[in-house]
Design a protein around this motif. Structure first.
Motif, short mmCIF file in Angstrom:
data_model
loop_
_atom_site.label_atom_id
_atom_site.label_comp_id
_atom_site.label_asym_id
_atom_site.label_seq_id
_atom_site.Cartn_x
_atom_site.Cartn_y
_atom_site.Cartn_z
N ALA A 40 0.81 -1.21 0.00
CA ALA A 40 0.00 0.00 0.00
C ALA A 40 0.85 1.26 0.00
O ALA A 40 0.45 2.28 -0.58
N PHE A 41 2.01 1.23 0.66
CA PHE A 41 2.77 2.45 0.84
C PHE A 41 4.06 2.56 0.03
O PHE A 41 4.64 3.63 -0.06
N MET A 42 4.53 1.47 -0.53
CA MET A 42 5.78 1.50 -1.30
C MET A 42 5.46 1.56 -2.79
O MET A 42 4.53 0.91 -3.26
N PRO A 43 6.24 2.31 -3.53
CA PRO A 43 6.04 2.31 -4.99
C PRO A 43 6.60 1.01 -5.60
O PRO A 43 7.76 0.69 -5.43
N VAL A 44 5.73 0.27 -6.24
CA VAL A 44 6.12 -1.01 -6.83
C VAL A 44 6.29 -0.79 -8.33
O VAL A 44 5.39 -1.07 -9.12
N ASP A 45 7.46 -0.28 -8.71
CA ASP A 45 7.72 0.06 -10.11
C ASP A 45 8.47 -1.02 -10.86
O ASP A 45 8.37 -1.11 -12.08
N SER A 46 9.23 -1.83 -10.15
CA SER A 46 10.06 -2.83 -10.82
C SER A 46 9.81 -4.20 -10.21
O SER A 46 9.21 -4.34 -9.15
N ALA A 48 12.13 -6.14 -8.99
CA ALA A 48 12.94 -6.26 -7.78
C ALA A 48 12.19 -5.67 -6.58
O ALA A 48 12.18 -6.26 -5.48
N MET A 49 11.56 -4.53 -6.76
CA MET A 49 10.81 -3.90 -5.67
C MET A 49 9.59 -4.74 -5.28
O MET A 49 9.27 -4.86 -4.11
N THR A 50 8.95 -5.34 -6.25
CA THR A 50 7.81 -6.22 -5.98
C THR A 50 8.25 -7.43 -5.15
O THR A 50 7.56 -7.80 -4.18
N ILE A 51 9.37 -8.02 -5.50
CA ILE A 51 9.88 -9.17 -4.74
C ILE A 51 10.23 -8.77 -3.32
O ILE A 51 9.91 -9.49 -2.36
N ILE A 52 10.86 -7.61 -3.15
CA ILE A 52 11.21 -7.13 -1.81
C ILE A 52 9.97 -6.89 -0.96
O ILE A 52 9.92 -7.24 0.22
N VAL A 53 8.94 -6.31 -1.56
CA VAL A 53 7.70 -6.02 -0.83
C VAL A 53 6.98 -7.31 -0.45
O VAL A 53 6.40 -7.41 0.63
N LEU A 54 7.02 -8.32 -1.31
CA LEU A 54 6.31 -9.57 -1.03
C LEU A 54 7.10 -10.54 -0.16
O LEU A 54 6.55 -11.55 0.29
N CYS A 55 8.37 -10.27 0.09
CA CYS A 55 9.23 -11.18 0.86
C CYS A 55 8.68 -11.54 2.26
O CYS A 55 8.72 -12.71 2.64
N PRO A 56 8.20 -10.60 3.08
CA PRO A 56 7.70 -11.00 4.41
C PRO A 56 6.57 -12.04 4.34
O PRO A 56 6.56 -13.01 5.11
#
Length: 103
Positions: A40-46, A48-56
């Motif tokens: 909800a709060f992080m920009p998911v542009d790439s 790599a960012m999507t993987i980092i956000v989904l990691c937890p």
């Protein structure tokens, strides 16, 4: 004729949905909640960012994933850690242990 019915896994009745302990559900819920908040709060542009956000959420789901002969992946990791950090030389205490001490 002696026929005995022994349940294969009688601990399943003590688990939630026959699979989870309360701690497992808390761990999974917190991991997924952190992932949703990050989405909800992080920009998911790439990617790599999507993987980092989904990691937890992914890591918590993998930790509570059931494994045969163990409860789940977290239990296997804890057992391996306890085995590797415990004493590996075992002192024999057999039937003549006290006789050996007298010598």
């Amino acid at each position: 004729m002696n026929n005995y019915l022994i349940p294969a896994n009688s601990k399943n009745g003590q688990l939630i949905l026959g699979i989870f302990k309360p701690f497992d559900l808390w761990l999974l819920g917190v991991g997924v909640l952190v992932s949703v908040i990050l989405l909800a709060f992080m920009p998911v542009d790439s990617l790599a960012m999507t993987i980092i956000v989904l990691c937890p959420g992914i890591v918590s789901a993998l930790l509570v994933f059931p494994i045969p002969n163990y409860h789940n992946t977290l239990t296997v990791i804890i057992e391996i850690y306890e085995f590797l950090t415990s004493r590996q030389q075992y002192r024999w205490k057999g039937w003549c242990y006290k006789e050996w001490l007298k010598k």
